[in-house]
Write a protein that holds these residues in place. Structure first.
Motif, PDB file in Angstrom:
ATOM      1  N   ALA A   1       4.094   4.172  -6.186  1.00  0.00           N
ATOM      2  CA  ALA A   1       2.371   5.103  -6.549  1.00  0.00           C
ATOM      3  C   ALA A   1       2.180   5.441  -8.195  1.00  0.00           C
ATOM      4  O   ALA A   1       0.979   5.660  -8.438  1.00  0.00           O
ATOM      5  CB  ALA A   1       2.121   5.800  -5.338  1.00  0.00           C
ATOM      6  N   SER A   2       3.396   4.922  -8.863  1.00  0.00           N
ATOM      7  CA  SER A   2       3.147   6.103  -9.717  1.00  0.00           C
ATOM      8  C   SER A   2       3.933   5.347 -10.760  1.00  0.00           C
ATOM      9  O   SER A   2       4.657   6.264 -11.159  1.00  0.00           O
ATOM     10  CB  SER A   2       3.953   8.100  -9.792  1.00  0.00           C
ATOM     11  OG  SER A   2       4.929   7.612  -9.429  1.00  0.00           O
TER      12      SER A   2
ATOM     13  N   GLU B   1       7.327   6.290  -1.776  1.00  0.00           N
ATOM     14  CA  GLU B   1       6.254   6.532  -2.847  1.00  0.00           C
ATOM     15  C   GLU B   1       6.129   6.810  -4.036  1.00  0.00           C
ATOM     16  O   GLU B   1       5.433   6.757  -4.971  1.00  0.00           O
ATOM     17  CB  GLU B   1       5.405   7.846  -1.691  1.00  0.00           C
ATOM     18  CG  GLU B   1       4.752   7.766  -0.805  1.00  0.00           C
ATOM     19  CD  GLU B   1       3.770   6.682   0.160  1.00  0.00           C
ATOM     20  OE1 GLU B   1       3.158   6.286  -0.955  1.00  0.00           O
ATOM     21  OE2 GLU B   1       4.691   5.786   1.313  1.00  0.00           O
TER      22      GLU B   1
ATOM     23  N   VAL C   1      -2.490   2.892  -7.357  1.00  0.00           N
ATOM     24  CA  VAL C   1      -1.424   3.853  -6.246  1.00  0.00           C
ATOM     25  C   VAL C   1      -0.916   2.380  -5.339  1.00  0.00           C
ATOM     26  O   VAL C   1       0.429   2.894  -4.469  1.00  0.00           O
ATOM     27  CB  VAL C   1      -2.924   4.450  -5.131  1.00  0.00           C
ATOM     28  CG1 VAL C   1      -1.993   4.794  -3.904  1.00  0.00           C
ATOM     29  CG2 VAL C   1      -3.332   5.343  -6.186  1.00  0.00           C
ATOM     30  N   ASP C   2      -1.546   1.134  -5.545  1.00  0.00           N
ATOM     31  CA  ASP C   2      -0.977   0.001  -4.518  1.00  0.00           C
ATOM     32  C   ASP C   2      -0.024  -0.376  -6.095  1.00  0.00           C
ATOM     33  O   ASP C   2      -0.550  -0.930  -6.676  1.00  0.00           O
ATOM     34  CB  ASP C   2      -2.111  -0.376  -3.702  1.00  0.00           C
ATOM     35  CG  ASP C   2      -2.685  -0.139  -2.745  1.00  0.00           C
ATOM     36  OD1 ASP C   2      -1.898   1.129  -2.351  1.00  0.00           O
ATOM     37  OD2 ASP C   2      -3.876  -0.332  -2.392  1.00  0.00           O
TER      38      ASP C   2
ATOM     39  N   GLU D   1      -1.768  11.906  -5.954  1.00  0.00           N
ATOM     40  CA  GLU D   1      -2.670  10.639  -6.760  1.00  0.00           C
ATOM     41  C   GLU D   1      -4.108  10.599  -6.287  1.00  0.00           C
ATOM     42  O   GLU D   1      -4.348   9.823  -6.305  1.00  0.00           O
ATOM     43  CB  GLU D   1      -1.281   9.395  -6.173  1.00  0.00           C
ATOM     44  CG  GLU D   1      -0.348   9.445  -6.548  1.00  0.00           C
ATOM     45  CD  GLU D   1      -0.511   8.719  -7.887  1.00  0.00           C
ATOM     46  OE1 GLU D   1      -1.357   8.582  -8.949  1.00  0.00           O
ATOM     47  OE2 GLU D   1       1.059   9.506  -8.639  1.00  0.00           O
TER      48      GLU D   1
ATOM     49  N   GLY E   1       1.791   8.028  -2.685  1.00  0.00           N
ATOM     50  CA  GLY E   1       2.167   9.127  -3.623  1.00  0.00           C
ATOM     51  C   GLY E   1       2.375  10.201  -3.764  1.00  0.00           C
ATOM     52  O   GLY E   1       2.798   9.976  -1.992  1.00  0.00           O
TER      53      GLY E   1
ATOM     54  N   ARG F   1       0.799  -1.495   0.356  1.00  0.00           N
ATOM     55  CA  ARG F   1       0.254   0.452  -0.322  1.00  0.00           C
ATOM     56  C   ARG F   1       0.903   0.851  -0.408  1.00  0.00           C
ATOM     57  O   ARG F   1       2.085   1.538   0.651  1.00  0.00           O
ATOM     58  CB  ARG F   1      -1.306   0.063   1.557  1.00  0.00           C
ATOM     59  CG  ARG F   1      -1.994  -0.524   1.286  1.00  0.00           C
ATOM     60  CD  ARG F   1      -2.424  -1.185   3.037  1.00  0.00           C
ATOM     61  NE  ARG F   1      -3.439  -0.068   2.646  1.00  0.00           N
ATOM     62  CZ  ARG F   1      -4.083   0.033   3.911  1.00  0.00           C
ATOM     63  NH1 ARG F   1      -3.310  -0.373   5.037  1.00  0.00           N
ATOM     64  NH2 ARG F   1      -5.649   0.928   3.861  1.00  0.00           N
ATOM     65  N   TYR F   2       0.395   2.082  -0.838  1.00  0.00           N
ATOM     66  CA  TYR F   2       1.231   3.449  -1.178  1.00  0.00           C
ATOM     67  C   TYR F   2       0.524   4.207  -0.708  1.00  0.00           C
ATOM     68  O   TYR F   2      -1.086   4.638  -0.475  1.00  0.00           O
ATOM     69  CB  TYR F   2       1.822   3.315  -2.730  1.00  0.00           C
ATOM     70  CG  TYR F   2       3.499   2.260  -1.755  1.00  0.00           C
ATOM     71  CD1 TYR F   2       4.280   2.360  -1.726  1.00  0.00           C
ATOM     72  CD2 TYR F   2       3.042   1.137  -2.756  1.00  0.00           C
ATOM     73  CE1 TYR F   2       5.564   1.328  -1.573  1.00  0.00           C
ATOM     74  CE2 TYR F   2       4.308   0.478  -3.345  1.00  0.00           C
ATOM     75  CZ  TYR F   2       5.632   0.686  -1.855  1.00  0.00           C
ATOM     76  OH  TYR F   2       5.937  -0.350  -2.140  1.00  0.00           O
TER      77      TYR F   2
ATOM     78  N   TYR G   1      -0.624  -2.708 -10.874  1.00  0.00           N
ATOM     79  CA  TYR G   1      -0.242  -1.682 -10.561  1.00  0.00           C
ATOM     80  C   TYR G   1      -1.193  -0.732 -10.575  1.00  0.00           C
ATOM     81  O   TYR G   1      -1.671  -0.289 -11.298  1.00  0.00           O
ATOM     82  CB  TYR G   1       1.550  -1.122 -11.089  1.00  0.00           C
ATOM     83  CG  TYR G   1       1.355  -0.843 -12.809  1.00  0.00           C
ATOM     84  CD1 TYR G   1       1.202   0.295 -13.094  1.00  0.00           C
ATOM     85  CD2 TYR G   1       1.372  -1.573 -13.651  1.00  0.00           C
ATOM     86  CE1 TYR G   1       0.914   0.724 -13.881  1.00  0.00           C
ATOM     87  CE2 TYR G   1       1.712  -1.321 -14.661  1.00  0.00           C
ATOM     88  CZ  TYR G   1       0.966  -0.366 -14.929  1.00  0.00           C
ATOM     89  OH  TYR G   1       1.280   0.406 -16.398  1.00  0.00           O
TER      90      TYR G   1
END
Length: 984
Positions: A414-415, A411, A931-932, A63, A40, A37-38, A929
């Motif tokens: 997340a992208s 983070e 955000v998570d 995000e 961004g 879990r992230y 893929y």
């Protein structure tokens, strides 16, 4: 005797039911999948560090995530992903218990409960035009509607109660064209000062009653030179802004509502001045201005006079000011020096007073510091301590305290923008493998635990011990490849231009690298990554070479910006080399050719209509020239509705003196009429997809031959009126049309029209079939259509003797210029959910049945057997069709809860699904893929070619022993019974 037989049968039934099981037990969770879990890249941060309760920081990110993080460990207390079109404009804490977020350009205001993140209220605010948004939350903790939240957006100023979200009043500024720049609420006063500009040439100050919203006073003053850029609040009655030439600082005073201007030229403050820029940090009675790549601190005197008090390098990041003890205000600055960063906290009123000075060793692959947020606390000796939350160039988030990094969060993951796979190195001889089971006792103990887990007799402690034992014994986390191909690396490229290598075993980061500019020039200090390609994949005869990947970047956002190449070693994560291209990057085309070192040839097209060959070696050039006439490609100009086919023409060395540059010629053009069709989606097959067989047996014992071509392009167009969001057009106004186009000749092989349907279209192309998802306006439902294309020219190859004797044309070369005789089969089904993305499983030899992996609107992944979207499904299948496995026709596709491969997890912000084959034919890797991140292994046709990892050999041994014992007991009892009968 009969009792012994019954006992034996019951024992066999029990043991067989204990061994065969397809469910997921508690101790199996996490063995073949992982979820990370992230949030961004952080934009805003607000600390909440009261003495009672957990210390936390509230953040909003690029995000569109609002989250609460634990300050001690960096863990996520709670978070909410607001959606792709709901960008967060501001975040703050109201009443000490609510997190207030403003999003969607000031049109959505929400309050979240601080401890658990539950939404307390939500208010939609009216906006009539596009404008900057502004959030002002009063610092007064008194629960009173006299201190409302002020929101500007869409030309309206709203006052909203922090208690229940009720709009107390609103003021319409759309008619005046008034753009609010600052809203100031003096403490203890019921008058609100609203400062802004009209047409960037007139300053206006409104005094508004916070209770009623009535305008108490209004003052305006014209400034003919005009204003430019952001303004900076330096006190309760002064702001500073740049003029339109960005060379003069204008101090605007509005004491008691009267407006006054005072101009100060930048040249009076610094020598050799140029265009200036006011930086975003809010400092009390001071502002930071960037001039000539340096940051100067300008203090505002009592009469608006400006003076320079300090100067820093351009690479310095600053925080907002923070009140500390004794009515003092401090701020933090961070600058780099080699591999260290220096954090300093100074008083705003006295820059010579340094409250904190710390130096921290920093990983160079994190880049520069982009943002700094500070928070103070009281040490045990009653002095002021500071903690700093910093955002790095690679989007990572770090907490610094007492000269050390307390925790960090990667983070950037997340992208993720592009993903490819890579093999791990081979295990060399002499490398010892850690043994978990050292003694016979440990072996027996481990298998007894497995037996208890299988029989559902394990306690929670036993379950934890079983899972830990399986994690250790599986060897899934080793950094060497295995014979099944379960251990791989996923190489991920992020929006920040950073590469990550993720291990499929547990998702850990094996290595990471921030891409640097190859030329270190001022024009391209940090390129942005565009795409990721496999550059060198050595085979078994070239194991001395490490595999590598190619990252193609661009020095700017414009397509005409020059491109850069970076070559990265997959095993070590080190940059092998990098180079400037000297030309732009429009399209990158991997070719199906490799040189003697297994480097794949690539063509890169630029904006001038030229293509460039890489690698630039004589061997690559000779290989390419040998295949010169067989290289074709296409370009899609979606905005113009044009698809063009291209081929090679000649070398352009006469123009550029570059023997690796070639000119092109246009072969064909497909033009879609702009008044009736707009291209919304294009798709081709994976170039490395394996097709097991071209033949397919029909239900009539007839052979169908798949039309398998790497040159097929799927194109979806929609009527211009239906190009908007779902429901923006009537069924009569919107028509969806799909095409299958041969990219060598431009010939349209198939066209299918869907009346009354609308996009967006999400599709997947595999072998000879394509499946696409869209919306049916007439039925008010989503639909999925499958199209399969077959080769009619090979229909004569039905004689088995011809196949046996080799007298067929299956191996004859196929040319796209010979007109193909194809026919298609299609079928449409309703589907109950909206879709974000679709992928298909891929295996090593293409034998295993395929599953569609559908990323749903709920950010989960549904595995749907390809047989459900078979175009040959009928209402009453014949016996032959049933034997083939064709499912009876239904109008909609089933959504089986057990088919979600993500189980109860959500891959928030799901953007893409990547599949890769394992060496074991039954198994495929799946990586999702957003955000998570989520990974799992799938076996669409079950693990028919191997035993599962948790197969209980001990239970099998016990079964064999029990059978032997039962046979022996049965034989003894039988002998006794026979002897007793003879004595009668």
């Amino acid at each position: 005797m009969a009792m012994a037989i019954r006992f034996t049968l019951l024992l066999l039934l029990f043991l067989s039911s204990a061994i065969v099981s397809f469910s997921l037990y508690e101790d199996q969770v996490g063995l073949m999948d992982w979820h990370q879990r992230y949030i961004g890249k952080v934009k805003h941060a607000v600390f909440h560090t009261q003495k009672t309760g957990r210390k936390r920081v509230i953040v909003s990110t690029e995000e569109n995530v609002v989250a609460s993080l634990d300050l001690r460990h960096g863990e996520i207390f709670w978070r909410h992903v607001l959606g792709t079109n709901d960008a967060i404009d501001g975040v703050d804490i109201a009443l000490g218990k609510y997190v207030i977020t403003l999003s969607s350009e000031g049109s959505a205001l929400r309050a979240w409960n601080l401890p658990d993140g539950q939404m307390v209220w939500e208010t939609s605010l009216h906006g009539a035009q596009h404008s900057k948004s502004l959030l002002s939350v009063p610092t007064n903790l008194k629960v009173d509607k006299a201190y409302p939240i002020l929101v500007f957006g869409g030309g309206y100023l709203h006052a909203v109660s922090a208690i229940d979200g009720e709009v107390l009043w609103k003021k319409d500024f759309t008619a005046e064209g008034f753009e609010v720049q600052r809203v100031l609420q003096p403490p203890g006063s019921s008058i609100i000062y609203v400062l802004g500009f009209v047409n960037s040439s007139e300053a206006v100050v409104y005094q508004i009653d916070s209770k009623s919203g009535e305008v108490v006073a209004q003052k305006n003053m014209a400034f003919p030179a005009g204003f430019s850029g952001e303004i900076s609040s330096v006190s309760s009655d002064k702001v500073v802004v740049l003029d339109s030439t960005r060379s003069i600082l204008v101090t605007i005073g509005f004491l008691d509502g009267d407006i006054s201007f005072q101009k100060t030229s930048i040249s009076d403050l610094v020598e050799d001045s140029g265009k200036a820029e006011i930086l975003s940090p809010l400092l009390s009675n001071m502002l930071a201005v960037k001039v000539n790549k340096r940051t100067i601190f300008v203090r505002v005197g009592g009469e608006g006079k400006l003076e320079v008090v300090d100067s820093l390098s351009d690479e310095t990041a600053m925080s907002d000011s923070l009140p500390v003890a004794d009515d003092q205000v401090a701020f933090a600055s961070v600058h780099h020096e080699g591999s260290k960063i220096h954090l300093m906290v100074k008083l705003v009123d006295d820059l010579d007073t340094v409250l904190l000075r710390e130096s921290i060793q920093m990983d160079q692959h994190r880049g520069r510091v982009h943002k700094v947020f500070i928070n103070n606390y009281i040490r045990t000796d009653r002095s002021n301590g500071f903690r700093a939350l910093i955002v790095m160039e690679d989007h990572s988030l770090l907490l610094l305290q007492q000269g050390a990094i307390v925790w960090s969060r990667e983070e950037g993951l997340a992208s993720v923008t592009d993903v490819t796979t890579a093999e791990l190195p081979v295990e060399k001889d002499g490398v010892s493998v850690a043994k978990v089971e050292h003694t016979l006792f440990d072996w027996l103990k481990g298998h007894m635990l497995k037996l208890k887990g299988t029989l559902l007799l394990a306690s929670p402690e036993d379950v934890a011990a079983i899972q830990e034992m399986r994690m250790k014994s599986s060897g899934r986390n080793k950094l060497t490849r295995d014979h099944n191909g379960f251990r791989k690396l996923f190489i991920a490229l992020t929006r920040a231009g950073k590469l990550f290598a993720l291990h499929t075993g547990d998702g850990r980061i094996v290595w990471s690298m921030l891409l640097n500019s190859p030329s270190k020039s001022e024009t391209c200090e940090r390129p942005s990554g565009i795409s990721l390609y496999q550059w060198q994949v050595p085979h078994h005869h070239a194991m001395d070479e490490n595999p590598s990947v190619l990252v193609v970047g661009r020095c700017g956002s414009d397509s005409s910006a020059p491109g850069v190449l970076s070559f990265v070693d997959v095993y070590t994560g080190k940059e092998i080399s990098s180079s400037d291209m000297g030309h732009s990057v429009v399209q990158v085309m991997p070719l199906p050719f490799t040189d003697s070192t297994e480097q794949r040839l690539h063509l890169i097209a630029d904006t001038n209509g030229h293509v460039h060959l890489y690698p630039k070696t004589s061997e690559a050039l000779s290989i390419f020239q040998h295949e010169f006439q067989n290289v074709y490609w296409y370009t899609v100009e979606a905005d113009e509705g044009i698809i063009r086919g291209h081929a090679m023409k000649s070398s352009c060395s006469s123009e550029t003196a570059d023997e690796y540059c070639f000119t092109t010629r246009e072969l064909w053009t497909v033009v879609f009429p702009s008044e009736s069709e707009k291209v919304i989606s294009t798709l081709t097959r994976k170039p490395n997809e394996v097709v097991h067989t071209q033949a397919k047996v029909n239900t009539d014992q007839d052979l169908l031959y798949k039309y398998v071509s790497r040159n097929l392009l799927f194109v979806a167009t929609v009527s211009p009126k239906g190009a908007g969001e779902i429901g923006s057009a009537t069924p009569e106004e919107s028509t969806l049309v799909v095409y299958l186009i041969d990219t060598i000749t431009g010939r349209i092989l198939h066209r299918l029209s869907h009346q009354g349907c609308q996009g967006p279209v999400h599709a997947v192309f595999s072998e000879n079939w394509v499946v696409y998802h869209y919306f049916n306006l007439r039925a008010h439902k989503y639909e999925v259509t499958v199209v399969e294309i077959y080769d009619q020219s090979r229909a004569e190859n039905k004689n088995v003797w011809k196949l046996v004797l080799g007298k067929h044309n299956l191996t004859a070369p196929i040319s796209s210029y010979s007109r193909p005789e194809v026919f298609t089969k299609s079928q449409s089904y309703f589907f109950a959910q909206s879709v974000k993305t679709i992928a298909v499983t891929s295996t090593a030899k293409g034998i295993t049945s395929k599953q569609l992996l559908i990323g749903t609107i709920g950010d989960q992944i549904l595995a749907l057997d390809k047989r459900f979207v078979d175009p040959r499904r009928t209402l009453n299948p014949s016996q032959a069709e049933k034997e083939e496995g064709i499912i009876p026709l239904t109008d909609s596709l089933p959504i089986i809860p057990q088919s979600y491969i993500t189980h109860s997890l959500k891959v928030e912000g799901l953007r893409g699904i990547v599949t890769a084959p394992a060496k074991l034919e039954s198994t495929t890797h799946v990586f999702a893929y957003g955000v998570d991140l989520f990974y799992t292994r799938l076996a669409p046709s079950k693990t028919y070619d191997s035993l599962t990892d948790d197969f209980s050999y001990a239970l099998l041994l016990i079964t064999i022993v029990a059978l032997v014992a039962a046979i022996y007991i049965t034989w003894v009892l039988s002998e006794k019974k026979e002897l007793s009968e003879k004595w009668r």
